[in-house]
Design a protein around this motif. Structure first.
Motif, PDB file in Angstrom:
ATOM      1  N   ASP A 321     -19.485  49.513  -1.935  1.00  0.00           N
ATOM      2  CA  ASP A 321     -19.989  50.213  -3.114  1.00  0.00           C
ATOM      3  C   ASP A 321     -21.191  51.083  -2.733  1.00  0.00           C
ATOM      4  O   ASP A 321     -21.501  51.272  -1.551  1.00  0.00           O
ATOM      5  CB  ASP A 321     -20.343  49.209  -4.218  1.00  0.00           C
ATOM      6  N   ASN A 322     -21.873  51.626  -3.738  1.00  0.00           N
ATOM      7  CA  ASN A 322     -22.988  52.548  -3.480  1.00  0.00           C
ATOM      8  C   ASN A 322     -24.171  51.871  -2.798  1.00  0.00           C
ATOM      9  O   ASN A 322     -25.066  52.555  -2.286  1.00  0.00           O
ATOM     10  CB  ASN A 322     -23.452  53.187  -4.797  1.00  0.00           C
ATOM     11  N   TYR A 323     -24.201  50.549  -2.826  1.00  0.00           N
ATOM     12  CA  TYR A 323     -25.280  49.808  -2.170  1.00  0.00           C
ATOM     13  C   TYR A 323     -24.858  49.311  -0.784  1.00  0.00           C
ATOM     14  O   TYR A 323     -25.618  48.584  -0.133  1.00  0.00           O
ATOM     15  CB  TYR A 323     -25.708  48.619  -3.029  1.00  0.00           C
ATOM     16  N   GLY A 324     -23.651  49.676  -0.368  1.00  0.00           N
ATOM     17  CA  GLY A 324     -23.168  49.214   0.934  1.00  0.00           C
ATOM     18  C   GLY A 324     -22.652  47.799   0.914  1.00  0.00           C
ATOM     19  O   GLY A 324     -22.518  47.171   1.956  1.00  0.00           O
ATOM     20  N   LYS A 325     -22.325  47.269  -0.278  1.00  0.00           N
ATOM     21  CA  LYS A 325     -21.790  45.915  -0.393  1.00  0.00           C
ATOM     22  C   LYS A 325     -20.281  45.979  -0.590  1.00  0.00           C
ATOM     23  O   LYS A 325     -19.774  46.866  -1.277  1.00  0.00           O
ATOM     24  CB  LYS A 325     -22.429  45.166  -1.559  1.00  0.00           C
ATOM     25  N   ALA A 326     -19.558  45.027   0.012  1.00  0.00           N
ATOM     26  CA  ALA A 326     -18.104  44.983  -0.107  1.00  0.00           C
ATOM     27  C   ALA A 326     -17.676  43.574  -0.508  1.00  0.00           C
ATOM     28  O   ALA A 326     -18.392  42.603  -0.263  1.00  0.00           O
ATOM     29  CB  ALA A 326     -17.445  45.392   1.205  1.00  0.00           C
ATOM     30  N   LYS A 327     -16.499  43.484  -1.098  1.00  0.00           N
ATOM     31  CA  LYS A 327     -16.050  42.217  -1.664  1.00  0.00           C
ATOM     32  C   LYS A 327     -14.881  41.645  -0.866  1.00  0.00           C
ATOM     33  O   LYS A 327     -13.943  42.344  -0.502  1.00  0.00           O
ATOM     34  CB  LYS A 327     -15.627  42.415  -3.123  1.00  0.00           C
ATOM     35  N   PHE A 328     -14.973  40.338  -0.593  1.00  0.00           N
ATOM     36  CA  PHE A 328     -13.861  39.580  -0.012  1.00  0.00           C
ATOM     37  C   PHE A 328     -13.736  38.261  -0.755  1.00  0.00           C
ATOM     38  O   PHE A 328     -14.736  37.571  -0.968  1.00  0.00           O
ATOM     39  CB  PHE A 328     -14.086  39.309   1.484  1.00  0.00           C
ATOM     40  N   ASP A 329     -12.526  37.917  -1.143  1.00  0.00           N
ATOM     41  CA  ASP A 329     -12.254  36.656  -1.832  1.00  0.00           C
ATOM     42  C   ASP A 329     -13.152  36.480  -3.062  1.00  0.00           C
ATOM     43  O   ASP A 329     -13.623  35.380  -3.351  1.00  0.00           O
ATOM     44  CB  ASP A 329     -12.443  35.486  -0.855  1.00  0.00           C
ATOM     45  N   ARG A 331     -16.144  37.526  -3.496  1.00  0.00           N
ATOM     46  CA  ARG A 331     -17.567  37.371  -3.186  1.00  0.00           C
ATOM     47  C   ARG A 331     -18.089  38.613  -2.476  1.00  0.00           C
ATOM     48  O   ARG A 331     -17.369  39.249  -1.712  1.00  0.00           O
ATOM     49  CB  ARG A 331     -17.790  36.119  -2.329  1.00  0.00           C
ATOM     50  N   LEU A 332     -19.358  38.939  -2.725  1.00  0.00           N
ATOM     51  CA  LEU A 332     -19.960  40.149  -2.176  1.00  0.00           C
ATOM     52  C   LEU A 332     -20.670  39.867  -0.856  1.00  0.00           C
ATOM     53  O   LEU A 332     -21.382  38.870  -0.718  1.00  0.00           O
ATOM     54  CB  LEU A 332     -20.968  40.733  -3.166  1.00  0.00           C
ATOM     55  N   TYR A 333     -20.478  40.787   0.108  1.00  0.00           N
ATOM     56  CA  TYR A 333     -21.147  40.716   1.398  1.00  0.00           C
ATOM     57  C   TYR A 333     -21.812  42.063   1.680  1.00  0.00           C
ATOM     58  O   TYR A 333     -21.190  43.114   1.491  1.00  0.00           O
ATOM     59  CB  TYR A 333     -20.155  40.382   2.517  1.00  0.00           C
ATOM     60  N   SER A 334     -23.065  42.027   2.118  1.00  0.00           N
ATOM     61  CA  SER A 334     -23.746  43.268   2.459  1.00  0.00           C
ATOM     62  C   SER A 334     -23.199  43.823   3.772  1.00  0.00           C
ATOM     63  O   SER A 334     -22.749  43.074   4.642  1.00  0.00           O
ATOM     64  CB  SER A 334     -25.247  43.021   2.575  1.00  0.00           C
ATOM     65  N   THR A 335     -23.258  45.139   3.918  1.00  0.00           N
ATOM     66  CA  THR A 335     -22.860  45.781   5.172  1.00  0.00           C
ATOM     67  C   THR A 335     -24.067  46.541   5.713  1.00  0.00           C
ATOM     68  O   THR A 335     -24.918  45.988   6.368  1.00  0.00           O
ATOM     69  CB  THR A 335     -21.647  46.698   4.962  1.00  0.00           C
ATOM     70  N   SER A 336     -24.156  47.834   5.370  1.00  0.00           N
ATOM     71  CA  SER A 336     -25.271  48.680   5.777  1.00  0.00           C
ATOM     72  C   SER A 336     -25.351  49.828   4.784  1.00  0.00           C
ATOM     73  O   SER A 336     -24.326  50.258   4.259  1.00  0.00           O
ATOM     74  CB  SER A 336     -25.036  49.211   7.193  1.00  0.00           C
ATOM     75  N   PRO A 337     -26.541  50.343   4.503  1.00  0.00           N
ATOM     76  CA  PRO A 337     -26.638  51.428   3.520  1.00  0.00           C
ATOM     77  C   PRO A 337     -25.851  52.671   3.909  1.00  0.00           C
ATOM     78  O   PRO A 337     -25.365  53.389   3.038  1.00  0.00           O
ATOM     79  CB  PRO A 337     -28.144  51.707   3.435  1.00  0.00           C
ATOM     80  N   GLY A 371     -17.413  27.718  -2.347  1.00  0.00           N
ATOM     81  CA  GLY A 371     -17.918  27.029  -3.523  1.00  0.00           C
ATOM     82  C   GLY A 371     -18.498  27.996  -4.541  1.00  0.00           C
ATOM     83  O   GLY A 371     -17.902  29.001  -4.894  1.00  0.00           O
ATOM     84  N   GLU A 372     -19.709  27.670  -5.017  1.00  0.00           N
ATOM     85  CA  GLU A 372     -20.353  28.472  -6.055  1.00  0.00           C
ATOM     86  C   GLU A 372     -21.106  29.678  -5.489  1.00  0.00           C
ATOM     87  O   GLU A 372     -21.659  30.466  -6.242  1.00  0.00           O
ATOM     88  CB  GLU A 372     -21.331  27.596  -6.853  1.00  0.00           C
ATOM     89  N   GLU A 373     -21.132  29.821  -4.186  1.00  0.00           N
ATOM     90  CA  GLU A 373     -21.847  30.947  -3.573  1.00  0.00           C
ATOM     91  C   GLU A 373     -21.107  32.250  -3.872  1.00  0.00           C
ATOM     92  O   GLU A 373     -19.910  32.361  -3.632  1.00  0.00           O
ATOM     93  CB  GLU A 373     -21.959  30.747  -2.062  1.00  0.00           C
ATOM     94  N   LYS A 374     -21.832  33.252  -4.368  1.00  0.00           N
ATOM     95  CA  LYS A 374     -21.190  34.486  -4.815  1.00  0.00           C
ATOM     96  C   LYS A 374     -21.590  35.720  -4.015  1.00  0.00           C
ATOM     97  O   LYS A 374     -20.887  36.712  -4.038  1.00  0.00           O
ATOM     98  CB  LYS A 374     -21.518  34.735  -6.298  1.00  0.00           C
ATOM     99  N   GLU A 375     -22.739  35.672  -3.326  1.00  0.00           N
ATOM    100  CA  GLU A 375     -23.185  36.864  -2.612  1.00  0.00           C
ATOM    101  C   GLU A 375     -24.003  36.478  -1.383  1.00  0.00           C
ATOM    102  O   GLU A 375     -24.791  35.544  -1.410  1.00  0.00           O
ATOM    103  CB  GLU A 375     -24.016  37.768  -3.525  1.00  0.00           C
ATOM    104  N   SER A 376     -23.772  37.230  -0.309  1.00  0.00           N
ATOM    105  CA  SER A 376     -24.543  37.051   0.927  1.00  0.00           C
ATOM    106  C   SER A 376     -25.199  38.381   1.265  1.00  0.00           C
ATOM    107  O   SER A 376     -24.513  39.398   1.389  1.00  0.00           O
ATOM    108  CB  SER A 376     -23.639  36.593   2.070  1.00  0.00           C
ATOM    109  N   MET A 377     -26.498  38.358   1.404  1.00  0.00           N
ATOM    110  CA  MET A 377     -27.258  39.583   1.670  1.00  0.00           C
ATOM    111  C   MET A 377     -28.035  39.427   2.961  1.00  0.00           C
ATOM    112  O   MET A 377     -28.884  38.549   3.084  1.00  0.00           O
ATOM    113  CB  MET A 377     -28.215  39.862   0.516  1.00  0.00           C
TER     114      MET A 377
END
Length: 502
Positions: A321-329, A331-337, A371-377
């Motif tokens: 997305d515009n913040y450089g975050k992408a989704k798998f399963d 859940r959101l994972y940061s990439t790079s700006p 589990g309940e974890e939704k985002e990794s930054m």
């Protein structure tokens, strides 16, 4: 190009039925050169993908729906799930992710029900010669870094010796299944000649008539890479793998009580393998001798490990997305700006997720969320951009994660000094990690120094350790001094005299 099933049949005819290459070509109808190529093939690792692989919208919910339908067999007919009830429950459990129509769920449920074939025949006594194994999962709670997980543990049992090993995971997906088996194979130093499984969805796509099964491509590649033969139990026939069923309970009672708590799941799994080694120093339950001695008979029959280790991962493409975050399963994972709006590839393992760019170059590695974890930054790729825009710092999630002392320090800085501090923070994080950068700032602030040169000096001291003491060798021309010990008793006399004069 041959399918995995065709390749597996060629290798099975050669390895387990002893057919010649020409006979295999005659039976299968393939060219002799094709048969020879796949018989000689040793490495079944998946090549790097070049395009996105799409999965069905309902595939992420397959395991939980299959469990509901399986549990229904023990419930009264009028209290079993309808397709509508399954649709409603999925909406309740995944309110922000699930968006499938009820009609799609009906087709999905009908397909799963066909796989759940009831078998009511009597039990057959099964023989287990040395070298065979059984695999199954159990459920267990554990605590990693203060976070509680309701996870699963993979069990491999060797019925001949009653030996067994286990590995703990946060799920029982295909990556966990294969990673656990691989770790145990490598620890033991060999591969069972035949392994019994139940009809877990990570290995079996569809149960067909007369005991035939469609297997997942990932499982077939793993099976061909290590060369073992797979056997699958009839549905609802746990007795066919009774050894591992018993081992699941044994491992839970003896290795997972009390609830284990640790810092790293990977390291804990290494400890579990060693504990399983020690556990074999006991008598076989039938009194046939020590389990470790009987296990040596298993090892003699094992296949040797392949030269190339199998890489356990799946791949999936996603758009950041515009913040450089992408989704798998979900859940959101940061990439790079600088990846904002671009396609990235997830290389997903049981423990970690590598995020790669369009050239398959590593951007960042995350711990896989469960589990309940939704985002990794992971802020490291964003720090350079942040150092160019220092006024935006207090509006980021990173600022909220910083210790209070550093927050107060940053708030007191003017624009120029804050920019310099962020550049230094970025440099230190890139050199080591974000924790050491935070420690250097905190130590410097505590000592009353806040300029970037002093903070950098503190960082160098903390990361390199104390300087070594140098041994100075003096030349012979330097005169040697005799040790002199001063006599301070004369001062005591003066003090006494002064007191008397008063």
């Amino acid at each position: 190009m041959l399918t995995m099933e065709h390749i597996y049949r060629i290798r099975h005819l050669r390895k387990f039925e002893g057919k010649s290459l020409r006979k295999i070509a005659e039976i299968t109808g393939h060219d002799f050169s094709t048969v020879k190529r796949y018989v000689d093939k040793e490495d079944f690792n998946l090549p790097m993908p070049i395009k996105q692989k799409r999965e069905g919208k309902l595939s992420p919910y397959r395991d939980i729906v299959l469990k509901w339908l399986t549990d229904d067999k023990n419930a009264p007919h009028k209290q079993q799930h309808t397709a509508k009830r399954i649709h409603d429950r999925l909406e309740e459990l995944y309110p922000n992710e699930f968006d499938a129509h009820e009609r799609s769920v009906r087709k999905f449920v009908a397909k799963l029900r066909k796989e759940l074939v009831m078998v009511t025949d009597g039990f057959l006594p099964l023989e287990h010669p040395p070298g065979e194994a059984q695999v199954d999962f159990g459920e267990a709670r554990f605590i990693e870094n203060g976070i509680t997980y309701d996870g699963n543990y993979l069990n491999i049992s060797y019925p001949h010796s009653n030996g067994g090993y286990m590995q703990l995971f946060k799920s029982q997906n295909q990556e966990c299944l294969l990673e656990g088996m691989k770790a145990i194979f490598e620890h033991v130093g060999g591969v069972p000649i035949a392994i019994w499984f139940d009809n877990m969805s990570t290995a079996v796509k569809k149960v067909k008539e007369y005991g035939k099964r469609d297997l997942t491509n990932g499982f077939i590649r793993f099976m061909m890479h290590y060369g073992f033969q797979s056997n699958f139990c009839n549905p609802n026939s746990g007795n066919e793998k009774g050894s591992v069923e018993a081992k699941v309970g044994y491992h839970r009672r003896n290795l997972l009580v009390p609830v284990p708590e640790f810092k790293s799941l990977k390291e804990f799994n290494k400890e579990l393998l060693e504990k399983c080694d020690k556990d074999m120093n006991r008598m076989h339950y039938k009194g046939h001798g020590l389990i470790k001695d009987l296990f040596e008979e298993d090892i003699i029959e094992f296949f040797k490990l392949p030269d190339a280790p199998f890489e356990v991962y799946l791949h999936q493409f996603a758009k950041a997305d515009n913040y450089g975050k992408a989704k798998f399963d979900g859940r959101l994972y940061s990439t790079s700006p600088n990846m904002a709006g671009q396609q990235v590839m997830f290389k997903v393992g049981a423990y970690d997720i590598d995020v790669l760019d369009y050239n398959s170059k590593l951007i960042v590695t995350h711990s896989r969320l469960y589990g309940e974890e939704k985002e990794s930054m992971i802020w490291v790729p964003y720090l350079e951009l942040m150092s160019k825009r220092p006024t935006a710092l207090k509006y980021t999630g990173l600022f909220n994660q910083l210790p209070t002392t550093i927050k107060e320090y940053m708030n007191q800085c003017n624009y120029v000094s804050k920019k310099q501090a962020l550049k230094l923070f970025t440099k230190m994080t890139a050199n080591t990690n974000i924790d050491s950068a935070i420690a250097a700032f905190e130590e410097s602030i505590k000592c009353g120094t806040s300029d970037v040169d002093s903070i950098w000096a503190t960082y160098c001291r903390l990361t390199t350790g104390p300087l070594p003491e140098l041994e100075i060798c003096l030349s012979e021309t330097v005169p040697k001094l005799e040790k002199y010990t001063p006599d301070i008793t004369v001062y005591d006399k003066l003090m006494v005299a002064g007191g008397l004069n008063q």
